[in-house]
Write a protein that holds these residues in place. Structure first.
Motif, PDB file in Angstrom:
ATOM      1  N   LEU A 144       0.838  -1.203   0.000  1.00  0.00           N
ATOM      2  CA  LEU A 144       0.000   0.000   0.000  1.00  0.00           C
ATOM      3  C   LEU A 144       0.869   1.249   0.000  1.00  0.00           C
ATOM      4  CD1 LEU A 144      -2.814  -0.833   2.602  1.00  0.00           C
ATOM      5  CD2 LEU A 144      -3.045  -0.753   0.113  1.00  0.00           C
ATOM      6  N   LYS A 145       1.917   1.215   0.801  1.00  0.00           N
ATOM      7  CA  LYS A 145       2.797   2.390   0.902  1.00  0.00           C
ATOM      8  C   LYS A 145       3.503   2.646  -0.419  1.00  0.00           C
ATOM      9  CE  LYS A 145       6.386   4.395   3.837  1.00  0.00           C
ATOM     10  NZ  LYS A 145       7.237   4.186   5.044  1.00  0.00           N
ATOM     11  N   ARG A 146       4.037   1.603  -1.040  1.00  0.00           N
ATOM     12  CA  ARG A 146       4.733   1.768  -2.320  1.00  0.00           C
ATOM     13  C   ARG A 146       3.791   2.280  -3.407  1.00  0.00           C
ATOM     14  NH1 ARG A 146       6.892  -3.255  -1.107  1.00  0.00           N
ATOM     15  NH2 ARG A 146       5.561  -4.252  -2.680  1.00  0.00           N
ATOM     16  N   ALA A 147       2.541   1.818  -3.346  1.00  0.00           N
ATOM     17  CA  ALA A 147       1.563   2.189  -4.370  1.00  0.00           C
ATOM     18  C   ALA A 147       0.933   3.550  -4.115  1.00  0.00           C
ATOM     19  CB  ALA A 147       0.473   1.125  -4.459  1.00  0.00           C
ATOM     20  N   GLY A 148       1.230   4.141  -2.962  1.00  0.00           N
ATOM     21  CA  GLY A 148       0.640   5.440  -2.633  1.00  0.00           C
ATOM     22  C   GLY A 148      -0.837   5.349  -2.314  1.00  0.00           C
ATOM     23  N   LEU A 149      -1.263   4.200  -1.775  1.00  0.00           N
ATOM     24  CA  LEU A 149      -2.666   4.002  -1.410  1.00  0.00           C
ATOM     25  C   LEU A 149      -2.844   4.179   0.090  1.00  0.00           C
ATOM     26  CD1 LEU A 149      -3.354   0.826  -3.586  1.00  0.00           C
ATOM     27  CD2 LEU A 149      -4.037   3.177  -4.095  1.00  0.00           C
ATOM     28  N   LYS A 150      -4.027   4.598   0.493  1.00  0.00           N
ATOM     29  CA  LYS A 150      -4.259   4.849   1.912  1.00  0.00           C
ATOM     30  C   LYS A 150      -4.245   3.543   2.698  1.00  0.00           C
ATOM     31  CE  LYS A 150      -9.324   4.698   2.333  1.00  0.00           C
ATOM     32  NZ  LYS A 150     -10.518   5.442   2.735  1.00  0.00           N
ATOM     33  N   THR A 151      -3.897   3.657   3.968  1.00  0.00           N
ATOM     34  CA  THR A 151      -3.833   2.496   4.846  1.00  0.00           C
ATOM     35  C   THR A 151      -5.226   1.925   5.083  1.00  0.00           C
ATOM     36  OG1 THR A 151      -1.865   3.347   5.964  1.00  0.00           O
ATOM     37  CG2 THR A 151      -3.151   1.685   7.131  1.00  0.00           C
ATOM     38  N   ARG A 152      -5.330   0.639   5.021  1.00  0.00           N
ATOM     39  CA  ARG A 152      -6.575  -0.081   5.305  1.00  0.00           C
ATOM     40  C   ARG A 152      -6.216  -1.504   5.694  1.00  0.00           C
ATOM     41  NH1 ARG A 152      -7.108   1.615  -0.138  1.00  0.00           N
ATOM     42  NH2 ARG A 152      -9.272   2.281  -0.012  1.00  0.00           N
ATOM     43  N   ARG A 153      -7.180  -2.227   6.242  1.00  0.00           N
ATOM     44  CA  ARG A 153      -6.931  -3.590   6.699  1.00  0.00           C
ATOM     45  C   ARG A 153      -6.811  -4.549   5.520  1.00  0.00           C
ATOM     46  NH1 ARG A 153     -12.118  -4.972   9.745  1.00  0.00           N
ATOM     47  NH2 ARG A 153     -12.923  -3.960   7.878  1.00  0.00           N
ATOM     48  N   PRO A 154      -6.026  -5.628   5.646  1.00  0.00           N
ATOM     49  CA  PRO A 154      -6.002  -6.659   4.608  1.00  0.00           C
ATOM     50  C   PRO A 154      -7.387  -7.253   4.353  1.00  0.00           C
ATOM     51  CG  PRO A 154      -4.157  -6.958   6.105  1.00  0.00           C
ATOM     52  CD  PRO A 154      -5.037  -5.901   6.708  1.00  0.00           C
ATOM     53  N   TYR A 155      -8.244  -7.216   5.377  1.00  0.00           N
ATOM     54  CA  TYR A 155      -9.602  -7.753   5.246  1.00  0.00           C
ATOM     55  C   TYR A 155     -10.392  -7.018   4.164  1.00  0.00           C
ATOM     56  CZ  TYR A 155     -13.888 -10.021   6.938  1.00  0.00           C
ATOM     57  OH  TYR A 155     -15.025 -10.790   7.044  1.00  0.00           O
ATOM     58  N   GLU A 156      -9.926  -5.828   3.792  1.00  0.00           N
ATOM     59  CA  GLU A 156     -10.638  -5.059   2.782  1.00  0.00           C
ATOM     60  C   GLU A 156     -10.614  -5.725   1.404  1.00  0.00           C
ATOM     61  OE1 GLU A 156     -12.598  -2.715   3.444  1.00  0.00           O
ATOM     62  OE2 GLU A 156     -11.975  -2.404   5.514  1.00  0.00           O
ATOM     63  N   THR A 157      -9.743  -6.716   1.206  1.00  0.00           N
ATOM     64  CA  THR A 157      -9.819  -7.478  -0.050  1.00  0.00           C
ATOM     65  C   THR A 157     -11.177  -8.151  -0.170  1.00  0.00           C
ATOM     66  OG1 THR A 157      -8.822  -9.445   0.974  1.00  0.00           O
ATOM     67  CG2 THR A 157      -7.333  -7.896  -0.125  1.00  0.00           C
ATOM     68  N   ARG A 158     -11.713  -8.564   0.949  1.00  0.00           N
ATOM     69  CA  ARG A 158     -13.031  -9.223   0.974  1.00  0.00           C
ATOM     70  C   ARG A 158     -14.138  -8.217   0.637  1.00  0.00           C
ATOM     71  NH1 ARG A 158     -15.673 -13.741   2.767  1.00  0.00           N
ATOM     72  NH2 ARG A 158     -17.473 -13.514   4.136  1.00  0.00           N
ATOM     73  N   HIS A 159     -14.083  -7.055   1.274  1.00  0.00           N
ATOM     74  CA  HIS A 159     -15.069  -6.018   0.983  1.00  0.00           C
ATOM     75  C   HIS A 159     -14.955  -5.553  -0.474  1.00  0.00           C
ATOM     76  CE1 HIS A 159     -16.240  -5.975   5.074  1.00  0.00           C
ATOM     77  NE2 HIS A 159     -15.206  -5.297   5.541  1.00  0.00           N
ATOM     78  N   THR A 160     -13.719  -5.451  -0.946  1.00  0.00           N
ATOM     79  CA  THR A 160     -13.512  -5.023  -2.330  1.00  0.00           C
ATOM     80  C   THR A 160     -14.123  -6.007  -3.306  1.00  0.00           C
ATOM     81  OG1 THR A 160     -11.454  -3.891  -1.738  1.00  0.00           O
ATOM     82  CG2 THR A 160     -11.749  -4.477  -4.053  1.00  0.00           C
ATOM     83  N   ALA A 161     -13.932  -7.289  -3.068  1.00  0.00           N
ATOM     84  CA  ALA A 161     -14.508  -8.314  -3.944  1.00  0.00           C
ATOM     85  C   ALA A 161     -16.025  -8.197  -3.984  1.00  0.00           C
ATOM     86  CB  ALA A 161     -14.092  -9.701  -3.465  1.00  0.00           C
ATOM     87  N   ALA A 162     -16.634  -7.970  -2.827  1.00  0.00           N
ATOM     88  CA  ALA A 162     -18.091  -7.853  -2.769  1.00  0.00           C
ATOM     89  C   ALA A 162     -18.581  -6.660  -3.579  1.00  0.00           C
ATOM     90  CB  ALA A 162     -18.542  -7.726  -1.316  1.00  0.00           C
ATOM     91  N   VAL A 163     -17.940  -5.508  -3.376  1.00  0.00           N
ATOM     92  CA  VAL A 163     -18.370  -4.288  -4.068  1.00  0.00           C
ATOM     93  C   VAL A 163     -18.203  -4.416  -5.572  1.00  0.00           C
ATOM     94  CG1 VAL A 163     -17.812  -1.851  -4.428  1.00  0.00           C
ATOM     95  CG2 VAL A 163     -17.992  -2.754  -2.109  1.00  0.00           C
ATOM     96  N   LEU A 164     -17.062  -4.928  -6.023  1.00  0.00           N
ATOM     97  CA  LEU A 164     -16.809  -5.012  -7.453  1.00  0.00           C
ATOM     98  C   LEU A 164     -17.707  -6.038  -8.137  1.00  0.00           C
ATOM     99  CD1 LEU A 164     -12.914  -4.658  -7.632  1.00  0.00           C
ATOM    100  CD2 LEU A 164     -14.688  -2.900  -7.881  1.00  0.00           C
ATOM    101  N   HIS A 165     -18.026  -7.124  -7.449  1.00  0.00           N
ATOM    102  CA  HIS A 165     -18.968  -8.093  -8.019  1.00  0.00           C
ATOM    103  C   HIS A 165     -20.358  -7.472  -8.181  1.00  0.00           C
ATOM    104  CE1 HIS A 165     -16.060 -11.372  -7.358  1.00  0.00           C
ATOM    105  NE2 HIS A 165     -16.835 -12.095  -8.149  1.00  0.00           N
ATOM    106  N   LEU A 166     -20.792  -6.757  -7.165  1.00  0.00           N
ATOM    107  CA  LEU A 166     -22.108  -6.123  -7.234  1.00  0.00           C
ATOM    108  C   LEU A 166     -22.120  -5.012  -8.277  1.00  0.00           C
ATOM    109  CD1 LEU A 166     -22.951  -5.986  -3.421  1.00  0.00           C
ATOM    110  CD2 LEU A 166     -24.060  -7.426  -5.130  1.00  0.00           C
TER     111      LEU A 166
END
Length: 248
Positions: A173-195
């Motif tokens: 996340l730091k290298r990519a310049g993305l904001k800090t968030r939990r690794p668990y957000e991969t799960r939330h991301t999958a849900a949002v993008l599928h919907l």
């Protein structure tokens, strides 16, 4: 206790997880040996759930562009399936059914221990699409035994969730310049993008191992509206084009 930035070192959930086993033991001992135990009426601290912070499609791409190559397929699997980290870490070769194109979620790895998935709904079969098929073929290319884990550490042991967060997720996340968030957000991301891709909510719910679709709409609806552009902009455009709204 507080950290230097003013945040607490332990959350209410962590305090509860530490105290409740101890309190339960002491309550049983107090009843057995007939002594007064002052914490017998202790009430758990109120736990506040962390806000969701799913990634956008552009952020997912940026993350995968910056993640170390050896971790690319690991995170691609997480972003595409929404599997919990403990479920991914529990995957063995025998759980990948290439003939029927299914990932069989059957066990977790928690603190180095292999356990069954936590609920009947969590025990599920996930479809393998063409993207995942190519990824899983790369992952399993060097595996031969049914009990071989798909992902291991340098010692050949199943991955540790905390190691992934500290050594891989947050540095990427730091290298990519993305904001800090939990690794668990991969799960939330999958849900949002599928919907957002207009997948059937029932399918998405089953993909995540939820008992029903209620959680999808309670947690993810605002993010889906933005990701899919179902944010009222189409209605606004209609009102403007029809002449109902006067030009500025």
């Amino acid at each position: 206790m507080e950290k230097e930035d003013g945040n607490r070192t332990l959350s209410n959930a962590r305090v509860n997880n530490i105290l409740w086993p101890l309190i339960s033991i002491m309550i049983v001992a107090a009843e057995e040996f007939k002594f007064d135990y002052p914490f017998s009426r202790y009430r758990a601290l109120r736990e506040q759930k962390a806000d969701s912070s799913p990634m956008t499609l552009q952020e997912v791409k940026r993350f995968l562009d910056y993640v170390e190559p050896e971790w690319y397929d690991y995170f691609l699997l997480r972003f595409m399936t929404g599997m919990r980290s403990c479920e991914v870490h529990g995957l063995q070769l025998k759980h990948i059914d290439f003939d029927h194109r299914l990932i069989k979620v059957r066990q977790n790895v928690v603190n180095g221990e292999i356990t069954d998935v936590k609920t009947p709904k969590s025990r599920r079969d996930l479809p393998i699409n063409d993207i995942l098929s190519s990824s899983l073929e790369r992952i399993t290319a060097t595996l031969s035994e049914p009990d071989d884990f798909l992902f291991t550490n340098d010692d050949g042991e199943p991955l540790d969730t905390r190691y992934i967060g500290k050594q891989v997720w947050h540095p990427t996340l730091k290298r990519a310049g993305l904001k800090t968030r939990r690794p668990y957000e991969t799960r939330h991301t999958a849900a949002v993008l599928h919907l957002a891709a207009h997948e059937n909510p029932l399918y998405v719910s089953q993909l995540l191992g939820h008992s029903n679709t209620r959680l999808l709409f309670e947690i993810y609806a605002p993010y889906v509206f933005n990701a899919a552009r179902n944010d009222g902009s189409a209605f606004s455009d209609l009102m403007r084009s029809s002449g109902v709204i006067k030009p500025d």
